[in-house]
Scaffold this active site. Structure first.
Site, PDB file in Angstrom:
ATOM      1  N   ASP A 175      -3.928  -1.509  -8.115  1.00  0.00           N
ATOM      2  CA  ASP A 175      -4.562  -2.160  -6.987  1.00  0.00           C
ATOM      3  C   ASP A 175      -3.509  -3.124  -6.440  1.00  0.00           C
ATOM      4  O   ASP A 175      -2.553  -3.490  -7.124  1.00  0.00           O
ATOM      5  CB  ASP A 175      -5.858  -2.871  -7.389  1.00  0.00           C
ATOM      6  CG  ASP A 175      -6.733  -3.119  -6.162  1.00  0.00           C
ATOM      7  OD1 ASP A 175      -6.183  -3.115  -5.037  1.00  0.00           O
ATOM      8  OD2 ASP A 175      -7.945  -3.322  -6.312  1.00  0.00           O
TER       9      ASP A 175
HETATM   10  C1  BGC Z   1      -8.584  -3.482  -2.898  1.00  0.00           C
HETATM   11  C2  BGC Z   1      -8.396  -1.983  -2.918  1.00  0.00           C
HETATM   12  C3  BGC Z   1      -7.673  -1.562  -1.685  1.00  0.00           C
HETATM   13  C4  BGC Z   1      -6.343  -2.287  -1.617  1.00  0.00           C
HETATM   14  C5  BGC Z   1      -5.524  -1.943  -0.411  1.00  0.00           C
HETATM   15  C6  BGC Z   1      -7.268  -4.219  -2.666  1.00  0.00           C
HETATM   16  O1  BGC Z   1      -7.486  -5.563  -2.463  1.00  0.00           O
HETATM   17  O2  BGC Z   1      -9.156  -3.915  -4.112  1.00  0.00           O
HETATM   18  O3  BGC Z   1      -9.628  -1.334  -3.032  1.00  0.00           O
HETATM   19  O4  BGC Z   1      -7.509  -0.180  -1.675  1.00  0.00           O
HETATM   20  O5  BGC Z   1      -6.593  -3.680  -1.573  1.00  0.00           O
HETATM   21  O6  BGC Z   1      -6.101  -2.442   0.735  1.00  0.00           O
END
Ligand code: BGC
Length: 739
Positions: free
Chosen positions: A264
């Site tokens: 993530d």
């Molecule tokens: C989120 C993810 C997301 C990523 C990219 C993170 O903060 O938890 O689900 O895909 O950001 O935007």
């Protein structure tokens, strides 16, 4: 001389031809994948390999320019393809070619209980991602709904691991047909947003294997997902993005995942752990104490120069790098270097039709009681009965695709519930805002002055006195502390003074229909006083049409709840204990309800839910015949089939979701009263009857034995429960598992 020149030119031309025909093995799609991977690995320098393991921008990682191996482009996910983000910060790039179709939120998809709907959803969103030239779509999300306070439940598929498993697989398979990798997220135990980046989850092996892992396992083993996103939180002391148990042992060893683990954004925290504990691509980091992104360089990532240094010093083995790069190459070969992939498309009539169909099938009719004694239910809305239809609520006009965090979408078209109702009922429709909810603001709430709330309520109540029927579109929205990434809800009750609004509206007009737009259950202290309640989720571009279709009766509702609505928050397993269970002490958290999540808790602890898992009404009625088993006993390698007839006894066509739960009468460990093991959605014309057959296998009877560390079914008596919901049980069949 002349001859020699001609000869040389010819030779030159020929050698060009030969090199064009003899592509390097790694570029030759007729070669087996592993042969191509090994060929590419042989050609790459250590520096080129390390470069593949980390981001080069907010949403891309580099390829190998020297070898013509392209960059990987990623995008959120999971309800539509997100607008383009700046190269090096979170700002939107403000392009004019990145508007897309917003599809309904995944809670709605789960509420369809229809894998065919999941397939058309996946195909359409895959085509949109392909057109936008994405290689990886960051979704679907399959974290289990543990508490209604989780700000991100709307991005997930409910509280039951079997339902989430069945529903995520077709989405993934269809997305990937467009040459776009799905990236199932957030692996694992990201069940709340509060303290999500560091909360250290302690959960039993049973709960882990029985509840929190199955949907990820199905994504890998059945869906064949090409990438997976690690979660921010820790599990048992180690960050999920470089967690030996989750990534090395379970995902890669036990499930034989051959794809790529992506962090993530900002989920990596340590070079050594990232190197050896199964992480492949690091995205979104703020490393080395750098807090300002302008001062930041991608070479500082944990899996960039620090990793290269450790590799060169022999502090981490070189094969960790080759394993990562092999996985990344597979991902690139399957996506960017797949020359047979289709071209994709966005905002087509077909995609809008898909969005509308998903909404139509996922909307849940929670309640539809007669208004006064002997009165008719309010729904479907019979236009001939009403001349003044009052629509109330901020959510009747709000762009609910905005806010919510990374799932936010920039839509080309959006139909609000008010507009869709006006299109059907014309001048009969009046509108009052009723409450103010403030606009999306990142990381904080917009405060609404009490006098504004009072004025809006008074205006709506005044109009309600004159109306024949009131349709209130309330619920939550995507503001911070509502259904939004980065924070949990602050209260279980409805926000923005909606409880008072509901009480006052129904006091002046008992013909009140409440449409809740949310991804979470809410407390309903007024539930007895409101005759009709609809759970309308977040439905995306065509949401207004879907809601109007169901309210007007053009579509007969057929969705059922993918999670329970506890009457009060402490009726939810996670909240029945001290704060260490939820939200934790800010450092650590223990899942004290253990395996009793959702209906498993309500059933086993005899704490009735307000609306049960699997509940959903229709404009028709269904009768269930007596279920009949093929035998009284089954063996561990056999099956037992259970058949029953279901009949549409009303006057409109409909689709009924028939559910089969299994309960173990006696076991050496605590088991939930019953667990969902099969379901089917059956389409029935008025008067039509169909026979349904479910096959029970020994796997459906198993629990995860922590001592032996394997799945096990104990011989003895079981029951199969056939239900229209987890509490509306229409037939019980006892049977026995023989040794
Ligand atoms: C989120 C993810 C997301 C990523 C990219 C993170 O903060 O938890 O689900 O895909 O950001 O935007």
């Amino acid at each position: 001389m002349m001859k020699k020149m001609i000869y040389c030119l010819a030779l030159c031309a020929c050698s060009h031809l030969v090199s064009a025909q003899q592509r390097p093995v790694y570029q030759d799609e007729t070669q087996p994948m592993e042969v191509r991977v090994q060929d590419a690995l042989r050609r790459m320098t250590t520096e080129e390999k390390v470069a593949l393991c980390h981001a080069q921008s907010k949403f891309s990682s580099p390829g190998v320019p020297r070898l013509g191996i392209p960059e990987l482009w990623m995008s959120d996910g999971p309800h539509g393809v997100r607008a383009e983000i700046n190269w090096n910060d979170w700002g939107y790039a403000n392009q004019t070619n990145d508007s897309i179709t917003a599809f309904p939120a995944l809670t709605c998809l789960a509420a369809t209980w229809n894998p065919e709907i999941s397939a058309i959803y996946g195909a359409a969103i895959g085509e949109e991602a392909r057109y936008r030239e994405k290689d990886v779509l960051l979704g679907p999300g399959v974290n289990i709904y543990r508490t209604p306070m989780n700000g991100r439940n709307f991005e997930y598929m409910g509280e039951d691991p079997y339902l989430a498993s069945v529903m995520c697989v077709p989405y993934i398979q269809e997305v990937q047909k467009s040459g776009v990798a799905a990236c199932v997220k957030h692996y694992a135990l990201n069940n709340q947003e509060l303290w999500r980046d560091h909360i250290d989850v302690y959960v039993s092996d049973r709960a882990l294997y029985e509840l929190y892992l199955p949907a990820f396992k199905a994504a890998v083993e059945q869906g064949g997902v090409w990438s997976i996103m690690g979660a921010y939180n820790k599990l048992r002391g180690q960050h999920a993005c470089h967690n030996d148990l989750l990534l090395n042992k379970i995902l890669k060893q036990d499930w034989k995942f051959d794809g790529c683990v992506i962090t993530d954004w900002g989920g990596a925290h340590d070079t050594y752990e990232a190197a050896i504990n199964g992480l492949d691509i690091e995205m979104g980091s703020y490393t080395n104490g750098l807090t300002s992104e302008s001062a930041f360089t991608y070479h500082d990532y944990y899996l960039a120069n620090p990793y290269l240094k450790m590799l060169k010093e022999g502090k981490v083995p070189m094969n960790t790098l080759d394993d990562k790069v092999a996985r990344i190459l597979r991902l690139i070969f399957r996506t960017g270097m797949n020359t047979r992939k289709p071209f994709g498309s966005v905002c087509t009539e077909e995609h809008y039709a898909v969005a509308r169909t998903v909404g139509n099938e996922g909307i849940v009719l929670l309640k539809n009681s007669p208004v006064v004694k002997k009165g008719q239910p309010l729904l479907p809305l019979d236009a001939s009965r009403y001349t003044k239809i009052l629509v109330v609520g901020d959510n009747a006009t709000r762009m609910l695709n905005q806010g919510g965090g990374s799932s936010e979408l920039k839509v080309k078209d959006m139909v609000s519930p008010l507009a869709a109702l006006q299109a059907i009922y014309g001048d009969k429709v009046m509108y009052a805002q009723g409450y103010a909810a403030g606009r999306p603001m990142y990381g904080r709430e917009e405060k609404i002055a009490p006098e504004v709330t009072d004025r809006l309520r008074a205006e709506a109540v005044d109009k309600a006195k004159e109306a024949d029927i009131v349709l209130l579109f309330g619920g939550l929205n995507k503001n911070h502390f509502q259904d939004c990434e980065g924070g949990d809800r602050l209260t279980y009750g409805l926000p923005f003074g909606q409880n008072e609004l509901i009480e006052e509206l129904q006091a002046v007009n008992p013909n009140l229909v409440l449409v809740l737009l949310s991804g979470n259950a809410v407390e309903m202290p007024w539930v007895e006083k409101v005759p009709a309640i609809v759970q309308g989720w977040y439905l995306g571009s065509m949401g207004g049409h879907s809601l109007a279709d169901v309210l007007s009766g053009k579509v007969n509702p057929s969705g059922k709840l993918p999670f329970s609505f506890p009457r009060k928050l402490t009726d939810c397993g996670a909240h029945a204990f001290d704060a260490l269970s939820y939200p934790g002490d800010s450092i650590k958290q223990e899942y004290k309800e253990d395996i009793l999540v959702g209906y498993r808790w309500h059933d086993t602890k005899k704490v009735p839910a307000l609306f049960s898992f699997g509940h959903g009404l229709s404009y028709t009625t269904y009768t269930y015949g007596k279920p009949v088993a093929s035998a009284k006993q089954m063996t561990a390698d056999g099956t037992l089939s259970i058949s029953l007839k279901v009949k549409n006894t009303g006057s409109v066509a409909g689709k009924e979701i028939v559910q089969l739960y299994v309960g173990d009468d006696k076991c050496s460990v605590l088991r939930p009263v019953k667990e969902l093991k099969h379901f089917t959605k059956v389409s029935l014309q008025p008067g039509e009857e169909k026979e349904i057959t479910f096959e029970i296998k020994a796997d459906d009877l198993k629990f995860f034995d922590e001592t032996a560390h394997r799945w096990k079914a104990e011989a003895g008596k079981f029951k199969a429960y056939i239900g229209a919901s987890s509490t509306d049980i229409r037939g019980v069949v006892p049977f026995e598992l023989k040794d």
